[in-house]
Design an enzyme around this catalytic site. Structure first.
Site, PDB file in Angstrom:
ATOM      1  N   THR A   1      -8.646   7.340  15.040  1.00 20.21           N
ATOM      2  CA  THR A   1      -9.022   7.872  16.354  1.00 20.21           C
ATOM      3  C   THR A   1      -8.504   6.887  17.411  1.00 20.21           C
ATOM      4  O   THR A   1      -7.899   5.859  17.057  1.00 20.21           O
ATOM      5  CB  THR A   1     -10.555   8.004  16.476  1.00 20.21           C
ATOM      6  OG1 THR A   1     -11.132   6.730  16.182  1.00 20.21           O
ATOM      7  CG2 THR A   1     -11.105   9.041  15.514  1.00 20.21           C
TER       8      THR A   1
ATOM      9  N   SER B   1     -11.532  -0.383   3.552  1.00 21.30           N
ATOM     10  CA  SER B   1     -11.996   0.941   3.980  1.00 21.30           C
ATOM     11  C   SER B   1     -10.799   1.808   4.345  1.00 21.30           C
ATOM     12  O   SER B   1      -9.827   1.317   4.924  1.00 21.30           O
ATOM     13  CB  SER B   1     -12.859   0.826   5.248  1.00 21.30           C
ATOM     14  OG  SER B   1     -13.876  -0.131   5.087  1.00 21.30           O
TER      15      SER B   1
ATOM     16  N   ASN C   1       0.843  -1.217   0.000  1.00 18.23           N
ATOM     17  CA  ASN C   1       0.000   0.000   0.000  1.00 18.23           C
ATOM     18  C   ASN C   1       0.868   1.253   0.000  1.00 18.23           C
ATOM     19  O   ASN C   1       0.529   2.252  -0.626  1.00 18.23           O
ATOM     20  CB  ASN C   1      -0.946   0.004   1.198  1.00 18.23           C
ATOM     21  CG  ASN C   1      -2.192  -0.810   0.911  1.00 18.23           C
ATOM     22  OD1 ASN C   1      -3.039  -0.402   0.129  1.00 18.23           O
ATOM     23  ND2 ASN C   1      -2.278  -1.983   1.524  1.00 18.23           N
TER      24      ASN C   1
ATOM     25  N   LEU D   1      -9.525   1.317  17.992  1.00 13.01           N
ATOM     26  CA  LEU D   1      -8.971   0.575  16.857  1.00 13.01           C
ATOM     27  C   LEU D   1      -9.974   0.474  15.696  1.00 13.01           C
ATOM     28  O   LEU D   1     -11.120   0.061  15.891  1.00 13.01           O
ATOM     29  CB  LEU D   1      -8.580  -0.833  17.329  1.00 13.01           C
ATOM     30  CG  LEU D   1      -7.998  -1.757  16.254  1.00 13.01           C
ATOM     31  CD1 LEU D   1      -6.602  -1.307  15.842  1.00 13.01           C
ATOM     32  CD2 LEU D   1      -7.995  -3.201  16.728  1.00 13.01           C
ATOM     33  N   ASP D   2      -9.536   0.836  14.497  1.00 11.28           N
ATOM     34  CA  ASP D   2     -10.338   0.720  13.253  1.00 11.28           C
ATOM     35  C   ASP D   2     -11.722   1.347  13.382  1.00 11.28           C
ATOM     36  O   ASP D   2     -12.718   0.795  12.884  1.00 11.28           O
ATOM     37  CB  ASP D   2     -10.487  -0.771  12.855  1.00 11.28           C
ATOM     38  CG  ASP D   2      -9.148  -1.452  12.643  1.00 11.28           C
ATOM     39  OD1 ASP D   2      -8.207  -0.766  12.214  1.00 11.28           O
ATOM     40  OD2 ASP D   2      -9.051  -2.661  12.915  1.00 11.28           O
TER      41      ASP D   2
ATOM     42  N   MET E   1       1.472  -2.573  12.104  1.00  7.94           N
ATOM     43  CA  MET E   1       0.898  -3.525  13.051  1.00  7.94           C
ATOM     44  C   MET E   1       1.187  -3.134  14.499  1.00  7.94           C
ATOM     45  O   MET E   1       1.697  -3.937  15.281  1.00  7.94           O
ATOM     46  CB  MET E   1       1.433  -4.938  12.756  1.00  7.94           C
ATOM     47  CG  MET E   1       1.141  -5.410  11.350  1.00  7.94           C
ATOM     48  SD  MET E   1      -0.628  -5.413  10.977  1.00  7.94           S
ATOM     49  CE  MET E   1      -1.130  -6.889  11.827  1.00  7.94           C
ATOM     50  N   ARG E   2       0.874  -1.918  14.833  1.00 10.92           N
ATOM     51  CA  ARG E   2       1.094  -1.443  16.206  1.00 10.92           C
ATOM     52  C   ARG E   2      -0.120  -0.673  16.666  1.00 10.92           C
ATOM     53  O   ARG E   2      -0.658   0.152  15.908  1.00 10.92           O
ATOM     54  CB  ARG E   2       2.269  -0.443  16.242  1.00 10.92           C
ATOM     55  CG  ARG E   2       3.602  -0.996  15.898  1.00 10.92           C
ATOM     56  CD  ARG E   2       4.316  -1.584  17.076  1.00 10.92           C
ATOM     57  NE  ARG E   2       4.495  -0.650  18.182  1.00 10.92           N
ATOM     58  CZ  ARG E   2       4.630  -1.040  19.444  1.00 10.92           C
ATOM     59  NH1 ARG E   2       4.573  -2.302  19.762  1.00 10.92           N
ATOM     60  NH2 ARG E   2       4.811  -0.151  20.399  1.00 10.92           N
TER      61      ARG E   2
ATOM     62  N   ARG F   1       5.170   1.729  24.842  1.00 10.30           N
ATOM     63  CA  ARG F   1       4.453   2.180  23.644  1.00 10.30           C
ATOM     64  C   ARG F   1       4.632   3.689  23.394  1.00 10.30           C
ATOM     65  O   ARG F   1       4.999   4.124  22.304  1.00 10.30           O
ATOM     66  CB  ARG F   1       2.965   1.837  23.763  1.00 10.30           C
ATOM     67  CG  ARG F   1       2.177   2.072  22.498  1.00 10.30           C
ATOM     68  CD  ARG F   1       0.734   1.616  22.645  1.00 10.30           C
ATOM     69  NE  ARG F   1       0.607   0.222  23.053  1.00 10.30           N
ATOM     70  CZ  ARG F   1       0.822  -0.825  22.263  1.00 10.30           C
ATOM     71  NH1 ARG F   1       1.170  -0.631  21.016  1.00 10.30           N
ATOM     72  NH2 ARG F   1       0.691  -2.053  22.714  1.00 10.30           N
TER      73      ARG F   1
ATOM     74  N   ASN G   1      -5.904   5.405   7.979  1.00  9.26           N
ATOM     75  CA  ASN G   1      -5.490   4.004   7.963  1.00  9.26           C
ATOM     76  C   ASN G   1      -6.285   3.283   6.887  1.00  9.26           C
ATOM     77  O   ASN G   1      -7.381   3.706   6.532  1.00  9.26           O
ATOM     78  CB  ASN G   1      -5.797   3.377   9.334  1.00  9.26           C
ATOM     79  CG  ASN G   1      -5.396   1.905   9.397  1.00  9.26           C
ATOM     80  OD1 ASN G   1      -4.354   1.511   8.883  1.00  9.26           O
ATOM     81  ND2 ASN G   1      -6.254   1.088  10.010  1.00  9.26           N
TER      82      ASN G   1
ATOM     83  N   HIS H   1      -7.950  -0.463   6.083  1.00  9.75           N
ATOM     84  CA  HIS H   1      -8.309  -1.696   6.788  1.00  9.75           C
ATOM     85  C   HIS H   1      -9.011  -2.632   5.802  1.00  9.75           C
ATOM     86  O   HIS H   1      -9.884  -2.195   5.060  1.00  9.75           O
ATOM     87  CB  HIS H   1      -9.241  -1.350   7.958  1.00  9.75           C
ATOM     88  CG  HIS H   1      -9.620  -2.549   8.761  1.00  9.75           C
ATOM     89  ND1 HIS H   1      -8.727  -3.181   9.592  1.00  9.75           N
ATOM     90  CD2 HIS H   1     -10.772  -3.257   8.833  1.00  9.75           C
ATOM     91  CE1 HIS H   1      -9.323  -4.232  10.160  1.00  9.75           C
ATOM     92  NE2 HIS H   1     -10.561  -4.291   9.711  1.00  9.75           N
TER      93      HIS H   1
HETATM   94  C1  GRF Z   1      -3.252  -4.552   4.076  1.00  9.93           C
HETATM   95  O1  GRF Z   1      -4.132  -5.582   3.825  1.00  9.93           O
HETATM   96  C2  GRF Z   1      -3.906  -3.473   4.879  1.00  9.93           C
HETATM   97  O2  GRF Z   1      -5.257  -3.342   4.630  1.00  9.93           O
HETATM   98  C3  GRF Z   1      -3.702  -3.951   6.297  1.00  9.93           C
HETATM   99  O3  GRF Z   1      -2.429  -4.533   6.300  1.00  9.93           O
HETATM  100  C4  GRF Z   1      -2.104  -4.999   4.984  1.00  9.93           C
HETATM  101  C5  GRF Z   1      -0.801  -4.349   4.616  1.00  9.93           C
HETATM  102  O4  GRF Z   1      -0.266  -4.816   3.421  1.00  9.93           O
HETATM  103  N1  GRF Z   1      -3.875  -2.871   7.223  1.00  9.93           N
HETATM  104  P1  GRF Z   1       0.942  -4.052   2.736  1.00  9.93           P
HETATM  105  O5  GRF Z   1       2.096  -4.050   3.736  1.00  9.93           O
HETATM  106  O6  GRF Z   1       0.484  -2.662   2.412  1.00  9.93           O
HETATM  107  O7  GRF Z   1       1.282  -4.834   1.502  1.00  9.93           O
END
Ligand code: GRF
Length: 315
Positions: A142, A137, A16, A145-146, A91-92, A66, A108, A110
């Protein structure tokens, strides 16, 4: 108009991030990638970003509190002049301080149609539930989470006998389409609305007119001096701000000392006593902005107009 500077936070592959990066190479994109940072120095996405000439930062969060780790990331983002942040597979969980510091300026992506399936294993849960579609999405970040307001979504059909992996692969294609588009629209509308707020107030003053000056929107008294400038990332300073005239350099220094998060000494106009007021620090105090516009207008306006205003103030 100067481009917004996007900081992208990743933890792994970074596809992404790559989608955002290549979208930013198209000339009318309203943002550029200022920094890619990861909580894993070996994240493959970091290598890709570096190869594409983007500044990177990688540090493991292991063994750190954190808030302490987030403060390091925050410092790196600000040092790189980032104006906005995009989380892309980061992933945090984020500390409240960090989220607060980037309120309304962090998004973000998701892999589900929020509010469905927050958290992990989204595709598996959509298939198990017998949903006709999965998807992705983009939302504002905020404290929950999500959970922030959704800015855009893309639906992806779930095929008969679909596996989690095959659905995930197609949703990822949708993510790569969605994320750059939504980020661009979000940045465009954010910049416009802050400028509109300033413009409404500046042009409400007698004989006030608008004119571009050195790439910034300027406001002046008809046939006379400028009393305000609206600047976005001026010479890469990463700030959205209003510049107005203070009474002189003494007041300027005093204001900055009193509230260094709000006021700053602007380049070029600083020596002549102008003051910068940041409009990108969360909630803007529009009453304060109005007061400043008024004061600055009075200094630029001819006597004939200020006399009229003084008279009006007596009633
Ligand atoms: C994606 O599926 C995103 O929606 C999620 O984590 C994944 C990240 O993939 N939050 P990448 O590292 O962008 O390839």
């Amino acid at each position: 108009m100067a481009k917004a500077r996007l900081g992208v936070l990743i933890s792994g592959r970074g596809s992404n991030m790559a989608a955002l990066l290549y979208a930013a190479r198209v000339s009318d994109c309203p943002y550029e990638i200022a920094l890619v940072a990861a909580n894993d120095p070996d994240a493959p996405g970091l290598m890709l970003a570096a190869a594409e000439g983007i500044a990177t930062f990688g540090q493991s969060h292991k063994g750190m509190k954190r808030a302490e780790f987030d403060a390091i990331i925050d410092r790196e983002l600000r040092a790189a002049g980032c104006t906005h942040v995009a989380l892309a597979g980061y992933m945090r969980l984020l500390s409240p301080e960090f989220v607060e510091g980037w309120a309304n300026r962090m998004v973000n992506i998701h892999p589900s149609l929020l509010p469905l399936y927050k958290g992990l294993h989204t595709h598996e849960r959509a298939i198990e539930a017998g949903d006709s579609h999965g998807g992705c999405s983009v939302h504002l970040v905020t404290a929950e989470l999500d959970d922030g307001p959704v800015l855009g979504q893309a639906r992806v059909a779930i095929l008969p006998g679909e596996s989690t992996d095959s659905l995930a692969a197609r949703v990822l294609i949708a993510e790569h389409q969605l994320y750059p588009r939504v980020v661009a629209d979000w940045i465009r509308s954010g910049t416009k609305s802050t400028l509109d707020e300033v413009r409404d107030r500046a042009l409400a003053l007698p004989e006030a007119r608008e004119k571009t000056s050195h790439g910034s929107q300027g406001f002046h008294v008809e046939g006379g001096k400028f009393f305000a400038y609206f600047t976005v990332n001026h010479h890469g300073d990463g700030m959205t701000a209003l510049l107005v005239k203070a009474s002189g350099v003494e007041e300027q220094a005093m204001l900055i000392e009193r509230d260094p998060d709000l006021y700053f000494r602007p380049a070029y106009l600083g020596p002549s006593g102008w003051i910068g007021i940041r409009l990108d620090q969360g909630e803007v105090d529009w009453t304060l902005v109005e007061d400043w516009l008024n004061r600055s207008w009075r200094m630029a306006a001819p006597k004939r107009l200020t006399k009229l205003m003084d008279l009006a103030d007596q009633f």
